[in-house]
Each structure stands twice: as C-alpha cells, then as structure tokens.
Design a protein around this motif. Structure first.
Motif, PDB file in Angstrom:
ATOM      1  N   LEU A   7      39.571  37.613  22.215  1.00 15.15           N
ATOM      2  CA  LEU A   7      39.561  37.436  23.439  1.00 15.15           C
ATOM      3  C   LEU A   7      40.414  36.602  23.969  1.00 15.15           C
ATOM      4  O   LEU A   7      40.731  35.429  23.285  1.00 15.15           O
ATOM      5  N   TYR A   8      41.318  36.966  24.968  1.00 12.97           N
ATOM      6  CA  TYR A   8      42.413  35.892  25.573  1.00 12.97           C
ATOM      7  C   TYR A   8      42.195  35.846  27.208  1.00 12.97           C
ATOM      8  O   TYR A   8      41.616  36.891  27.588  1.00 12.97           O
ATOM      9  N   GLU A   9      42.773  34.734  27.815  1.00 14.14           N
ATOM     10  CA  GLU A   9      42.637  34.735  29.211  1.00 14.14           C
ATOM     11  C   GLU A   9      44.129  34.400  29.678  1.00 14.14           C
ATOM     12  O   GLU A   9      45.034  33.697  29.065  1.00 14.14           O
ATOM     13  N   GLU A  68      41.344  33.755  39.574  1.00 13.55           N
ATOM     14  CA  GLU A  68      42.290  32.700  39.085  1.00 13.55           C
ATOM     15  C   GLU A  68      42.854  33.287  37.570  1.00 13.55           C
ATOM     16  O   GLU A  68      43.757  32.588  37.101  1.00 13.55           O
ATOM     17  N   ARG A  69      42.262  34.178  37.134  1.00  9.43           N
ATOM     18  CA  ARG A  69      42.615  34.712  35.591  1.00  9.43           C
ATOM     19  C   ARG A  69      41.983  35.942  35.325  1.00  9.43           C
ATOM     20  O   ARG A  69      41.231  36.516  36.068  1.00  9.43           O
ATOM     21  N   PHE A  70      42.670  36.531  34.220  1.00  6.56           N
ATOM     22  CA  PHE A  70      41.965  37.863  33.740  1.00  6.56           C
ATOM     23  C   PHE A  70      42.120  37.856  32.358  1.00  6.56           C
ATOM     24  O   PHE A  70      42.456  37.049  31.653  1.00  6.56           O
ATOM     25  N   LEU A  71      40.969  38.690  31.800  1.00  5.25           N
ATOM     26  CA  LEU A  71      40.772  38.612  30.353  1.00  5.25           C
ATOM     27  C   LEU A  71      41.454  39.974  29.740  1.00  5.25           C
ATOM     28  O   LEU A  71      41.700  40.618  30.374  1.00  5.25           O
ATOM     29  N   PHE A  72      41.849  39.771  28.329  1.00  4.72           N
ATOM     30  CA  PHE A  72      42.426  40.908  27.759  1.00  4.72           C
ATOM     31  C   PHE A  72      42.081  40.788  26.130  1.00  4.72           C
ATOM     32  O   PHE A  72      41.924  39.358  25.722  1.00  4.72           O
ATOM     33  N   CYS A  73      41.921  41.741  25.746  1.00  2.94           N
ATOM     34  CA  CYS A  73      41.607  41.813  24.152  1.00  2.94           C
ATOM     35  C   CYS A  73      42.908  42.134  23.420  1.00  2.94           C
ATOM     36  O   CYS A  73      43.506  43.120  23.580  1.00  2.94           O
ATOM     37  N   LEU A  74      43.183  41.445  22.429  1.00  2.00           N
ATOM     38  CA  LEU A  74      44.208  41.472  21.723  1.00  2.00           C
ATOM     39  C   LEU A  74      43.721  41.590  19.907  1.00  2.00           C
ATOM     40  O   LEU A  74      43.154  40.389  19.790  1.00  2.00           O
ATOM     41  N   HIS A  75      44.089  42.580  19.409  1.00  2.00           N
ATOM     42  CA  HIS A  75      43.276  42.644  18.012  1.00  2.00           C
ATOM     43  C   HIS A  75      41.700  42.642  18.038  1.00  2.00           C
ATOM     44  O   HIS A  75      41.211  42.227  17.146  1.00  2.00           O
ATOM     45  N   GLY A  76      41.050  42.687  19.038  1.00  2.00           N
ATOM     46  CA  GLY A  76      39.680  42.620  19.028  1.00  2.00           C
ATOM     47  C   GLY A  76      39.262  41.266  19.291  1.00  2.00           C
ATOM     48  O   GLY A  76      38.114  40.843  19.311  1.00  2.00           O
ATOM     49  N   ASP A 135      35.154  46.153  24.002  1.00  2.00           N
ATOM     50  CA  ASP A 135      35.187  46.241  25.269  1.00  2.00           C
ATOM     51  C   ASP A 135      34.834  45.143  25.999  1.00  2.00           C
ATOM     52  O   ASP A 135      33.753  44.365  25.506  1.00  2.00           O
ATOM     53  N   ILE A 136      35.266  44.894  27.427  1.00  2.00           N
ATOM     54  CA  ILE A 136      34.866  43.583  28.088  1.00  2.00           C
ATOM     55  C   ILE A 136      34.464  44.368  29.424  1.00  2.00           C
ATOM     56  O   ILE A 136      35.133  45.407  29.961  1.00  2.00           O
ATOM     57  N   PHE A 137      33.459  43.581  30.234  1.00  2.00           N
ATOM     58  CA  PHE A 137      33.247  44.166  31.518  1.00  2.00           C
ATOM     59  C   PHE A 137      32.902  42.752  32.115  1.00  2.00           C
ATOM     60  O   PHE A 137      32.198  42.087  31.934  1.00  2.00           O
ATOM     61  N   VAL A 138      33.616  42.743  33.483  1.00  3.14           N
ATOM     62  CA  VAL A 138      33.088  41.677  34.572  1.00  3.14           C
ATOM     63  C   VAL A 138      32.435  41.893  35.646  1.00  3.14           C
ATOM     64  O   VAL A 138      32.987  42.989  36.188  1.00  3.14           O
ATOM     65  N   GLY A 164      40.180  32.880  24.615  1.00  2.94           N
ATOM     66  CA  GLY A 164      38.945  32.640  25.199  1.00  2.94           C
ATOM     67  C   GLY A 164      37.982  31.974  24.562  1.00  2.94           C
ATOM     68  O   GLY A 164      38.187  31.756  23.300  1.00  2.94           O
ATOM     69  N   GLU A 165      37.494  30.986  25.408  1.00  2.75           N
ATOM     70  CA  GLU A 165      36.400  30.091  24.455  1.00  2.75           C
ATOM     71  C   GLU A 165      35.393  30.634  23.633  1.00  2.75           C
ATOM     72  O   GLU A 165      34.700  30.249  22.736  1.00  2.75           O
ATOM     73  N   TYR A 166      35.092  31.972  23.833  1.00  2.00           N
ATOM     74  CA  TYR A 166      34.161  32.715  23.175  1.00  2.00           C
ATOM     75  C   TYR A 166      34.956  33.583  22.136  1.00  2.00           C
ATOM     76  O   TYR A 166      35.753  34.174  22.362  1.00  2.00           O
ATOM     77  N   GLN A 167      34.650  33.051  20.887  1.00  2.00           N
ATOM     78  CA  GLN A 167      35.300  33.675  19.869  1.00  2.00           C
ATOM     79  C   GLN A 167      34.231  34.304  18.811  1.00  2.00           C
ATOM     80  O   GLN A 167      33.232  33.550  18.760  1.00  2.00           O
ATOM     81  N   THR A 168      34.667  35.375  17.929  1.00  2.00           N
ATOM     82  CA  THR A 168      33.711  36.013  17.229  1.00  2.00           C
ATOM     83  C   THR A 168      34.369  36.445  16.021  1.00  2.00           C
ATOM     84  O   THR A 168      35.573  37.026  15.917  1.00  2.00           O
ATOM     85  N   ASP A 169      33.708  36.640  14.985  1.00  2.02           N
ATOM     86  CA  ASP A 169      34.240  37.398  13.640  1.00  2.02           C
ATOM     87  C   ASP A 169      34.300  38.678  14.061  1.00  2.02           C
ATOM     88  O   ASP A 169      35.161  39.702  13.244  1.00  2.02           O
ATOM     89  N   ALA A 170      33.413  39.340  14.565  1.00  2.00           N
ATOM     90  CA  ALA A 170      33.285  40.846  14.915  1.00  2.00           C
ATOM     91  C   ALA A 170      34.396  41.041  15.993  1.00  2.00           C
ATOM     92  O   ALA A 170      35.232  40.464  16.712  1.00  2.00           O
TER      93      ALA A 170
END
Length: 805
Positions: free
Chosen positions: A622-624, A612-620, A645-648, A635-641
C-alpha cells in the motif's frame, strides 16, 4: 573436397617416401608391397584428375606417370641401397612438384551445394539461396527433396511421403536415392527442418536428421521455414512465446543458422545460450563469440520469394478463375483464409464451429468476395496423430466446402501464389501474417467467437447514469448504452479518433458528474466523453513510444476536484500521469524507485481517500499519493500478505488480503474478519472488494466452472453468495450509487445485473450493433502473434471494407 582428397593422398605418398629414405639410411631394404601400394595410389589419383579436370589435368597425370616409373626403377634395384636412395631423393622433389601443380595450377573446383527440403510448400524458405547458387558458375547446386513420415500417436512412423514432383518446373530435382551424401561430401548442405525426431506429427527420414547430416559436409546451414513477427530483444514476455524455436536439433548441429533480422539473431543467440546452460552444455554452446559467428541475421528467403513473385506472372487454374471472375470479367476481392495447426489443437470442436461460421459468411457474400481457403499442410497429419476424434468431422467440413464449389480450396505446394493473388489475409495467427505485413496488405486474425453473436461477453467497464447503463466491450472502441427498462441496446457513440476496432484500446471508465473518463490500454490518450453533449475530448500521454503503446495497459484512474490521475499496470510505463483537465497540462511522477524491481511496476488497485490523497497498491503493498506536494510514501498499514484490493468509504478504509481489514483514516485497525470463519478457502481467488450500507461484497474468480459474488453483513456477520455458472465470464463491473449496488456482466447476448440483495436480472439484447464504419487500418498489424487485434464480426467487417459496402 575432391581436390583436398587428392592432395591428402599426395601428402601420404610424400610421408611414405621420406620413411623409405630413412629406412635405407638405416640399412633396411625397400618393401615391394609398399612400392606397389604407392603405385596403385598414384594411378588412382591420375584417373581422378583425368576424370575431373580433363585436358587441364594432363601435366599432373604426366608427372604421376614419371613417378610410377621411378617406383618401378626402385623396385628393380631394391638391393642396391645407393641407387634406391638416389631415386628416393628424386621422387621426393617430384612429389613436391606434383603437389604444387595440383594445388596451384589445376583450376579451382566448383563448390557443391545441396538443398534438402522435405515439404514442397516450404521450398520458398530455401529457393532464393538455391537460385543464387545455381546462377553461380563456380557452384554445382542440387535440389534433393527428402522423404518424410506422418507419425502415429505413439510416435511410430506411418506412411512415407515424397514430394519431389511438386516443385516448380524450373527447379531440377535429384532423387535422394541417386545422390550419395557420404561419398560426395558436398561443401554445404542447406536444411529448413530443425526438429529431427522431436516433431510429434511428422519426421523426415532419420538418415536426414541434422545430427547425421553434419557428418557429410563441411558446413550444415539451417534456415527456418517460417518467419515470425519482429520482437524487441528486450521484450522477454514476447520472446518466451517463441524461444522454443531457438534451441532445436537444427540450431544445435548446424554450423550456421540464418534468421530473418538482426534483432531475431540476438534473440536466438541469447535464448540458445540460456537453454544450453540449463542442459548442462559447455564449450562453444555458451561461447558468445562463437555464437555470434554461428547465427546470421541476413534475412529470410521467404520474403525474397514474395517480393519477386508478380501477380501477372501467376498461373491461375481455370477452376479458380471461375470463382474469382464476376460475369462482367472483373475480379472479385480475394481473401486468403488460413486455418492453423495450433488453433485447432487449442480449440478442438470450437475451431470447427468457427470454420463453419466463417464459410457461411463468405458463402453469403460470394458474389463480391472469393474465399481462398488454404489450411496448414500438416493439419490432417496433426489431427490424425493428436486429435483423432476430430478427423471425421473436419473431413466432412472440408469435403462439403470443396463439393459446394463456391470457394477455392488450395492444398498446393505454392504458398506464395496465394499470398500474391489475394487482397487480404484472414485467419489464425501464423508466420504468413508477417508476409502480408511485408507486402503491406490487410491482415485480420480471427477470434474463436462465432457470428452473429460476435461481440465478446467481456464487459470492460459499466456505469449507471440517468437510468441508463453505459459500458464498452473489450473489442469495441465505442460507448454502448442499455436502457434497463426496455432492454434496448445501442451504440451511444463511436470514439471518432480511433475507428480501428483494435483489441482493448481503452480500459476502465469512471464517471464524474456528466463526464466519462476512459483510461488507455493500447492507446496513448485519455478519453473524456460528455454524456450530455455526446462529445469527446482527448489528452495525450507523454513518453509514449510504440513499445510502451503496445504494453503499457494503464487501467487505474483517480479523479479529484482539479486533476485526473492515471496509474500504470506494467513495467513499460512506470509513471503516474497527472492531468489538469481545464488546461490539459500534464505532469508525470516516476514511481519506479518505489518498486522492488525497477522494471516490475504493477498497480492493481487505487481509491481516493479524503480529498488530500489517494491510495494505490504496488506489488500488493500500500502507498499513498499526496495531492498538494506530489509526494509518494508507503502507507502506514503494512502486511506480509499481498493486498488484492482496497475500498474507501465515509467510515474508513477496507483492505482485502487473506482476510478483510477495516482501518480508519489514520491507519488504526478497527476490525479484522477472517474469511476462513465463513468457509471461504484460503485458495479462493478473491479479486475485488466493495463496501456499502454496512455490507461487504467480494467477487471470486477461483473456479473455472462457477464464479461467486459474496455478501457479508458487517453487523450480523451473515454470509450470502450467488453463483455465476459460466466459466468464460469476465470480471464483472460494479456500480454503486444512491439507489443500488449492481454487479454487471455481459454473457450470451444478455446483460446481467446482480443487485444488492443478490437477485439477478437479465436484459436480452435484441439490437445488433451497426459496425459498418469499423475497419482495420494499416496500423493494426500484429507485432506479437500471441496478442491479437480482434474486432467484432471480423469476417463481415473485412468483406465490407474490401468491397466498400
């Protein structure tokens, strides 16, 4: 200048006479000393007019003689205040008459223009300007070659050089010690050396530094001795590679700077003002209106020289003709081989090995191609000053080439002869490449790879299909295959629409069923290759102009049931491209609004999530992307770091930042693994993460001496790693299928596979690629010298192309 000097003396005589009249009115007697000084000045002016203007100055000289007579009368009646005052009034009118006659009746002086080249090989950067001045009857033009010195490593001067005897026969040369710049004060001085004391290898005599020359002329003009590849004024990345040319002593002290184009003029102005502000300079240095007048973009005389030089007019040395002509009198193809100072400084011994390899290739083909080697004129001075340990070996290579006599060695001052005579350019990045572009001749930039293993070890991508490894190399626009059972390596297929072998035209390859999908790097198309039918299909990207084509470098790709999604890596193409593979309908999604800076787009990772969706990293971050609506959201998971990379997989999402985070599909954190607990440093440059069969694999590129592949067992928490002892090894490709997990990379003519248990297998490549069809086309010109279009075995390819072999 001479007329101005004469008029200034007459103005002084008028002021003195006015002072004499005022003194007489106050009862002060005329000073005899003053009258004598005035008479001496008038005589000097008369002699100068007589010398400069001859018969045209006779009336002015006559008026000055009458003036001197009146001064004598005044001296003889110094005590008669009334008579002296009458003479003073008479002289007052007389001096006005003299000044007006000199100013308006004497013919205008010729402008005196001086050209101060230092190296004869760089004379072409001034020659067309000199020829125009020399042909102008109102100009006296002087060519005055100036001395220069090589420098010792400590910056002190070594021997002096003077090249006044190396200029074309029709260029009259004046010795620098026979022309007094300070006394003659020419109207204009032209220079092409902007560095003054700032050059580490050579220096013109300090007397001729631009900061000194500006005191000897009304206008100091600097014209660069080089031309650069054209750059868009908005392309700051390219500008950063050349901005050091914009703020030098020559550009600072010159009254006018002439550069090759209007675009380059704007770059010079912008970068000059930035540098001036950083240096704390004010006034005219940061005044744009002043800078707009100081810098001109009217073109380079180097282009004039090449355009006006005809092949049939060249004087070819007999020893060159012996190498150029075949036994039947037909000329061989001629290749200009250029070795540069910068390439030598950057590559040291590796550059010497490359030169030996090139000479060997051209020696083998000497019956069809004549090599004209023209090293940069400052190579010897540079090596001796900055790399003295290389000089002896470089000298041996040079001397052996000259002694063998199969190729031409050109150390003359005439660059343009070599450019016009040759059929193609090969060698290091240089301003000479721009000359070849201008005259529409082939130019290929050499890489530091050494034949015969000229295929670079950087594997762009790899997949495993039917027990064969499929991949492409960074410098090869085709698909290669390797049978892992027998090590047979071959070209599976050329990319038929693009045979140019340009550097990294296509990026990551991704497989679905029996098809390969290649993302564009320096191309405007998505490539779809059918592994069964060995056929290609293309889908063009929209909004792809030439600037974006050079810089967009898409690499991330997502393939779902219906569509292909291409994600960008740079600011030049801020779109996610959605393509229906069946209909080839294309839709673009602008993602610039999701960036912190609208020009800063960088997608560094992407994975399909759940259909239904894919994830991608922009500026480090997370977006979907939602397939059904095209909506993009954080993305609902956000971090200051920074997310690296991501793996599903079927169990959820794995995120690599400064730790490893396990999430389910609803963004709930399941587990976190601190890398420090495994002895992995925070400074470790971890690039990629993969998960399979309850194991996590990390690839580290933090060390220049060794790369690591880490394996963490999720259940036992055990860590294992393997080192790849090679500093130049590129990021490996990863293959995950039902049988194996493989890290794959190409090195030293071998394909290396790292399996799930971290054992390494090596597959020697015994089959050389057939690259006969691969040539560089007219579109392969370099716009930015720092970004080279290379190809495998580039010297051999050039020879085959030129000779139609």
């Amino acid at each position: 200048m001479k007329k101005k000097t004469i008029l200034s003396i007459v103005d002084s005589l008028e002021k003195i006479n006015d002072s004499v009249i005022r003194n007489l009115d106050s009862g002060v007697q005329v000073s005899m000393e003053t009258l004598v000084d005035c008479q001496d000045s008038a005589i000097a002016v008369g002699n100068e007019i007589e010398q400069q203007y001859g018969a045209d100055g006779e009336e002015a000289v006559h008026l000055l003689e009458i003036y001197c007579e009146n001064l004598y009368q005044m001296s003889s009646k110094s005590e008669d205040f009334v008579s002296c005052r009458k003479l003073g009034k008479k002289i007052q009118k007389q001096l006005v008459q003299i000044r007006n006659h000199i100013k308006y009746d004497l013919p205008d002086d010729k402008k005196e223009i001086v050209f101060l080249p230092y190296k004869a090989s760089m004379w072409d950067s001034l020659e067309s300007v000199w020829r125009a001045a020399d042909a102008d009857p109102d100009c006296d033009a002087y060519v005055i070659p100036i001395p220069y010195f090589d420098k010792n490593p400590d910056g002190s001067f070594k021997e002096e050089h003077y090249e006044g005897d190396l200029y074309p026969k029709d260029v009259p040369v004046t010795r620098y010690d026979e022309y007094d710049l300070e006394a003659r004060h020419p109207d204009i001085i032209y220079i092409h050396n902007p560095y003054d004391e700032c050059n580490h290898v050579t220096s013109v005599h300090p007397y001729f530094y631009s900061k000194n020359l500006r005191n000897f002329t009304d206008k100091l003009v600097y014209i660069p001795y080089f031309i650069l590849g054209e750059i868009d004024p908005d392309n700051q990345a390219a500008i950063d590679g050349m901005k050091h040319f914009c703020f030098t002593p020559g550009t600072i002290y010159a009254d006018q700077v002439v550069v090759q184009s209007e675009n380059m003029r704007q770059i010079y102005i912008n970068e000059y003002m930035k540098a001036a502000k950083e240096m704390g300079l004010g006034g005219e240095h940061v005044d744009r209106k002043f800078m707009e007048k100081k810098f001109l973009g009217t073109g380079s005389p180097k282009l004039d020289k090449v355009q006006n030089t005809k092949k049939e007019d060249l004087e070819i040395p007999k020893e060159w003709l012996r190498i150029i002509e075949k036994p039947d009198g037909i000329w061989k193809k001629i290749v200009f081989y250029n070795t540069s100072v910068s390439a030598l400084l950057q590559n040291d011994e590796k550059m010497l090995r490359k030169m030996e390899s090139v000479f060997e290739i051209f020696k083998e083909n000497k019956d069809e191609v004549a090599l004209l080697w023209r090293p940069h004129p400052l190579i010897q001075a540079t090596i001796e000053s900055m790399r003295p340990h290389l000089w002896e070996e470089y000298q041996k290579i040079r001397d052996r080439y000259v002694e063998e006599g199969w190729g031409i060695y050109d150390d003359s001052a005439d660059l343009d002869r070599a450019v016009v005579l040759s059929d193609a350019y090969y060698g290091d990045g240089s301003s000479v490449v721009s000359l070849y572009k201008y005259i529409e001749k082939t130019a290929i930039i050499q890489s530091m790879n050494i034949a015969p293993n000229a295929i670079r070890h950087m594997m762009e991508w790899a997949i495993l299909y039917n027990d064969k490894l499929y991949f492409s190399m960074m410098e090869f626009n085709g698909i290669c295959s390797l049978d892992l059972t027998d090590g047979l390596m071959s070209i599976e297929s050329h990319i038929e629409e693009d045979k140019r072998c340009i550097f990294r035209a296509y990026g990551k390859g991704k497989q679905r069923d029996h098809k390969l999908y290649l993302t564009p790097l320096m191309s405007d198309k998505i490539v779809i290759y059918d592994l069964q039918n060995k056929s290609y299909d293309w889908i063009e990207l929209p909004k792809m102009d030439q600037e974006r084509l050079r810089h967009q470098k898409s690499k991330q790709i997502i393939i779902n049931a219906n569509d292909i999604y291409i994600l960008p890596r740079t600011e030049f193409y801020p779109y996610i491209v959605q393509v229906d593979e069946n209909t080839k309908l294309v839709k673009i999604h602008d993602i610039s609004e999701y960036c912190e800076n609208s020009k800063d787009v960088f997608c560094n990772a992407s994975m399909e999530l759940d259909g239904e969706r894919f994830l991608f990293c922009l500026h480090g971050k997370l977006y979907e992307f939602l397939y059904e609506t095209g909506e993009i959201r954080k993305g609902e998971y956000q971090t200051d770091a920074k997310i690296r990379d991501i793996f599903v997989d079927k169990n959820g999402i794995i995120i690599l930042e400064n730790k490893i985070v396990f999430l389910d599909y609803n963004w709930n954190i399941i587990e976190e693994i601190e890398l420090g607990s495994y002895g992995i440093s925070e400074n470790e440059k971890l690039c990629k993460i993969y998960g399979t069969k309850q194991k996590i694999y990390l690839y580290s590129d933090s060390s220049t001496e060794a790369k690591q592949v880490y394996c963490i067992d999720i259940l036992t928490k055990e860590l294992r790693c393997t080192n790849i002892e090679e500093e130049e090894m590129y990021f490996p490709s990863l293959i995950v299928n039902e049988k194996d997990i493989l890290f794959v990379y190409y090195l030293n003519n071998m394909v290396h596979c790292i399996y799930e248990d971290l054992r390494i297998s090596e597959h020697k490549v015994d089959t050389l690629f057939d690259v006969d069809k691969y040539v560089l086309s007219e579109n392969d010109w370099i716009e930015n010298i720092e970004t080279t279009y290379s190809c495998l075995n580039e010297a051999e390819l050039l020879i085959k192309d030129l000779c139609n072999l």
